[in-house]
Design a protein around this motif. Structure first.
Motif, PDB file in Angstrom:
ATOM      1  N   GLU A  59       0.942  -1.185   0.053  1.00 36.29           N
ATOM      2  CA  GLU A  59      -0.018   0.043   0.113  1.00 36.29           C
ATOM      3  C   GLU A  59       1.132   1.257   0.062  1.00 36.29           C
ATOM      4  O   GLU A  59       2.005   1.286   0.602  1.00 36.29           O
ATOM      5  CB  GLU A  59      -0.801  -0.018   1.171  1.00 36.29           C
ATOM      6  N   PHE A  60       0.457   2.186  -0.373  1.00 41.41           N
ATOM      7  CA  PHE A  60       0.880   3.380  -0.430  1.00 41.41           C
ATOM      8  C   PHE A  60       1.289   3.925   0.809  1.00 41.41           C
ATOM      9  O   PHE A  60       0.219   4.338   1.573  1.00 41.41           O
ATOM     10  CB  PHE A  60       0.160   4.376  -1.198  1.00 41.41           C
ATOM     11  N   LYS A  61       2.339   4.483   1.311  1.00 38.47           N
ATOM     12  CA  LYS A  61       2.613   5.040   2.530  1.00 38.47           C
ATOM     13  C   LYS A  61       2.864   6.371   2.378  1.00 38.47           C
ATOM     14  O   LYS A  61       2.254   7.206   3.136  1.00 38.47           O
ATOM     15  CB  LYS A  61       4.046   4.253   2.991  1.00 38.47           C
ATOM     16  N   SER A  62       3.909   6.862   1.679  1.00 39.21           N
ATOM     17  CA  SER A  62       4.281   8.343   1.354  1.00 39.21           C
ATOM     18  C   SER A  62       4.948   8.363   0.248  1.00 39.21           C
ATOM     19  O   SER A  62       5.491   7.411  -0.449  1.00 39.21           O
ATOM     20  CB  SER A  62       4.810   8.963   2.549  1.00 39.21           C
ATOM     21  N   GLY A  63       5.412   9.630  -0.270  1.00 43.08           N
ATOM     22  CA  GLY A  63       6.270   9.710  -1.560  1.00 43.08           C
ATOM     23  C   GLY A  63       7.059  10.889  -1.279  1.00 43.08           C
ATOM     24  O   GLY A  63       7.085  11.827  -0.153  1.00 43.08           O
ATOM     25  N   ARG A 153      -4.724  12.247   0.865  1.00 44.30           N
ATOM     26  CA  ARG A 153      -5.428  12.779   1.345  1.00 44.30           C
ATOM     27  C   ARG A 153      -6.455  12.288   2.289  1.00 44.30           C
ATOM     28  O   ARG A 153      -6.884  11.236   2.335  1.00 44.30           O
ATOM     29  CB  ARG A 153      -6.138  13.848   0.442  1.00 44.30           C
ATOM     30  N   ASN A 154      -7.132  13.246   3.178  1.00 44.84           N
ATOM     31  CA  ASN A 154      -7.968  12.639   3.984  1.00 44.84           C
ATOM     32  C   ASN A 154      -9.507  12.627   3.386  1.00 44.84           C
ATOM     33  O   ASN A 154     -10.248  11.543   3.917  1.00 44.84           O
ATOM     34  CB  ASN A 154      -8.231  13.603   5.344  1.00 44.84           C
ATOM     35  N   LYS A 155      -9.877  13.330   2.403  1.00 49.12           N
ATOM     36  CA  LYS A 155     -11.059  13.087   1.977  1.00 49.12           C
ATOM     37  C   LYS A 155     -11.248  11.908   1.173  1.00 49.12           C
ATOM     38  O   LYS A 155     -10.342  11.481   0.186  1.00 49.12           O
ATOM     39  CB  LYS A 155     -11.351  14.441   0.992  1.00 49.12           C
ATOM     40  N   LEU A 156     -12.193  11.359   1.438  1.00 51.15           N
ATOM     41  CA  LEU A 156     -12.440   9.949   0.840  1.00 51.15           C
ATOM     42  C   LEU A 156     -13.148  10.116  -0.789  1.00 51.15           C
ATOM     43  O   LEU A 156     -13.896  11.261  -0.609  1.00 51.15           O
ATOM     44  CB  LEU A 156     -13.593   9.178   1.580  1.00 51.15           C
ATOM     45  N   ASP A 157     -12.648   9.076  -1.687  1.00 51.54           N
ATOM     46  CA  ASP A 157     -13.422   9.224  -2.748  1.00 51.54           C
ATOM     47  C   ASP A 157     -14.448   8.643  -2.802  1.00 51.54           C
ATOM     48  O   ASP A 157     -15.179   8.279  -1.550  1.00 51.54           O
ATOM     49  CB  ASP A 157     -12.465   8.806  -3.806  1.00 51.54           C
ATOM     50  N   ASP A 158     -15.393   8.280  -3.811  1.00 55.98           N
ATOM     51  CA  ASP A 158     -16.636   7.798  -4.108  1.00 55.98           C
ATOM     52  C   ASP A 158     -16.382   6.405  -3.533  1.00 55.98           C
ATOM     53  O   ASP A 158     -17.560   5.429  -3.600  1.00 55.98           O
ATOM     54  CB  ASP A 158     -17.121   7.958  -5.665  1.00 55.98           C
ATOM     55  N   GLN A 159     -15.227   5.632  -3.713  1.00 60.36           N
ATOM     56  CA  GLN A 159     -14.950   4.276  -3.386  1.00 60.36           C
ATOM     57  C   GLN A 159     -14.712   3.943  -1.822  1.00 60.36           C
ATOM     58  O   GLN A 159     -14.273   2.855  -1.368  1.00 60.36           O
ATOM     59  CB  GLN A 159     -14.106   3.571  -4.365  1.00 60.36           C
ATOM     60  N   GLY A 160     -14.682   5.166  -1.115  1.00 63.78           N
ATOM     61  CA  GLY A 160     -14.315   5.075   0.196  1.00 63.78           C
ATOM     62  C   GLY A 160     -12.827   4.926   0.507  1.00 63.78           C
ATOM     63  O   GLY A 160     -12.229   4.412   1.481  1.00 63.78           O
ATOM     64  N   LYS A 161     -12.067   5.521  -0.408  1.00 66.84           N
ATOM     65  CA  LYS A 161     -10.458   5.335  -0.384  1.00 66.84           C
ATOM     66  C   LYS A 161      -9.954   6.750  -0.453  1.00 66.84           C
ATOM     67  O   LYS A 161     -10.593   7.697  -0.697  1.00 66.84           O
ATOM     68  CB  LYS A 161     -10.012   4.488  -1.598  1.00 66.84           C
ATOM     69  N   PRO A 190     -11.829  12.699  -8.277  1.00 65.02           N
ATOM     70  CA  PRO A 190     -12.261  11.205  -8.810  1.00 65.02           C
ATOM     71  C   PRO A 190     -13.718  11.128  -8.922  1.00 65.02           C
ATOM     72  O   PRO A 190     -14.489  11.695  -8.135  1.00 65.02           O
ATOM     73  CB  PRO A 190     -11.695  10.163  -7.769  1.00 65.02           C
ATOM     74  N   ILE A 191     -14.257  10.626  -9.789  1.00 67.11           N
ATOM     75  CA  ILE A 191     -15.615  10.263 -10.375  1.00 67.11           C
ATOM     76  C   ILE A 191     -15.662   8.651 -10.614  1.00 67.11           C
ATOM     77  O   ILE A 191     -15.064   8.329 -11.563  1.00 67.11           O
ATOM     78  CB  ILE A 191     -16.353  10.954 -11.326  1.00 67.11           C
ATOM     79  N   PHE A 192     -16.486   7.884  -9.817  1.00 73.42           N
ATOM     80  CA  PHE A 192     -16.821   6.624 -10.240  1.00 73.42           C
ATOM     81  C   PHE A 192     -18.208   6.407 -10.388  1.00 73.42           C
ATOM     82  O   PHE A 192     -18.890   6.586  -9.677  1.00 73.42           O
ATOM     83  CB  PHE A 192     -16.079   5.701  -8.961  1.00 73.42           C
ATOM     84  N   THR A 193     -18.430   5.756 -11.556  1.00 69.46           N
ATOM     85  CA  THR A 193     -19.940   5.382 -11.697  1.00 69.46           C
ATOM     86  C   THR A 193     -20.380   4.056 -11.575  1.00 69.46           C
ATOM     87  O   THR A 193     -19.379   3.034 -11.696  1.00 69.46           O
ATOM     88  CB  THR A 193     -20.129   5.633 -13.505  1.00 69.46           C
TER      89      THR A 193
END
Length: 198
Positions: A59-63, A153-161, A190-193
């Motif tokens: 999983e992504f940790k940081s960059g 980021r803290n804000k979740l996308d439409d998939q809860g990630k 991000p937009i997930f249909t």
């Protein structure tokens, strides 16, 4: 496809709500881009059972983002590093400085002349490195480098990630012209249909 260019370097200030979710200001030009190096650190775990590997998680940790630019300017320095501009318009850096995270956008030209576009959603920068040199027999340009830590980021996308990067090739099948033309008008969301509906 290989990239052969880099330009259109923008940043967007972030405002965090009480719950930590981010909203983005209108992107503004940061500087003329010379170089961008992005390295990623992963959190890894391997589960062994029955004398073998049964699961691997990466999983992504940081960059780390290292930007070579022509000149950062005092306004961007204030926004990115936390330095302050005094009454006489002099940029003052203090030991207590610590800039707020920003979103960083840029594009890279591919070998076919089309572009790959990027947004890094949350980057916290340190103090720019300064390289100065006396003028000798030939002219040598000295340009600043600024390094930042890339975070999710803290804000979740439409998939809860929690996204950390958005990337698109303008010549990929199905990419809308509006996505490309609007890339720098706001930080891409991000937009997930959902199948069977919108």
């Amino acid at each position: 496809m290989a990239t052969i260019g880099l330009d259109r370097l923008f940043y967007s200030k972030i405002t965090e709500a009480a719950d930590g979710t981010e909203t983005y200001a209108t992107p503004v030009s940061l500087a003329q881009a010379i170089k961008a190096d992005l390295s990623v650190e992963l959190a890894e775990a391997t589960l062994y059972a029955n004398d073998g590997v049964v699961a691997v998680v990466k999983e992504f940790k940081s960059g780390t983002l290292s930007l070579g630019i022509d000149d950062i300017g005092i306004t961007a320095s204030e926004d990115l590093t936390g330095a302050k501009i005094d009454t006489n318009k002099v940029l003052i850096s203090t030991s207590e400085d610590g800039g707020s995270p920003v979103a960083i956008g840029f594009r890279a030209m591919k070998a076919n002349g089309k572009y790959r576009y990027f947004w890094l959603y949350k980057v916290k920068f340190g103090i720019p490195a300064t390289n100065l040199q006396t003028k000798g027999d030939s002219i040598t340009f000295s340009t600043p480098t600024i390094e930042g830590t890339v975070m999710r980021r803290n804000k979740l996308d439409d998939q809860g990630k929690h996204p950390w990067k958005a990337e698109v090739n303008e010549d990929d099948t199905g990419v809308s012209a509006a996505t490309i033309s609007g890339w720098y008008t706001q930080v891409y969301e991000p937009i997930f249909t959902v199948e069977g509906g919108a």
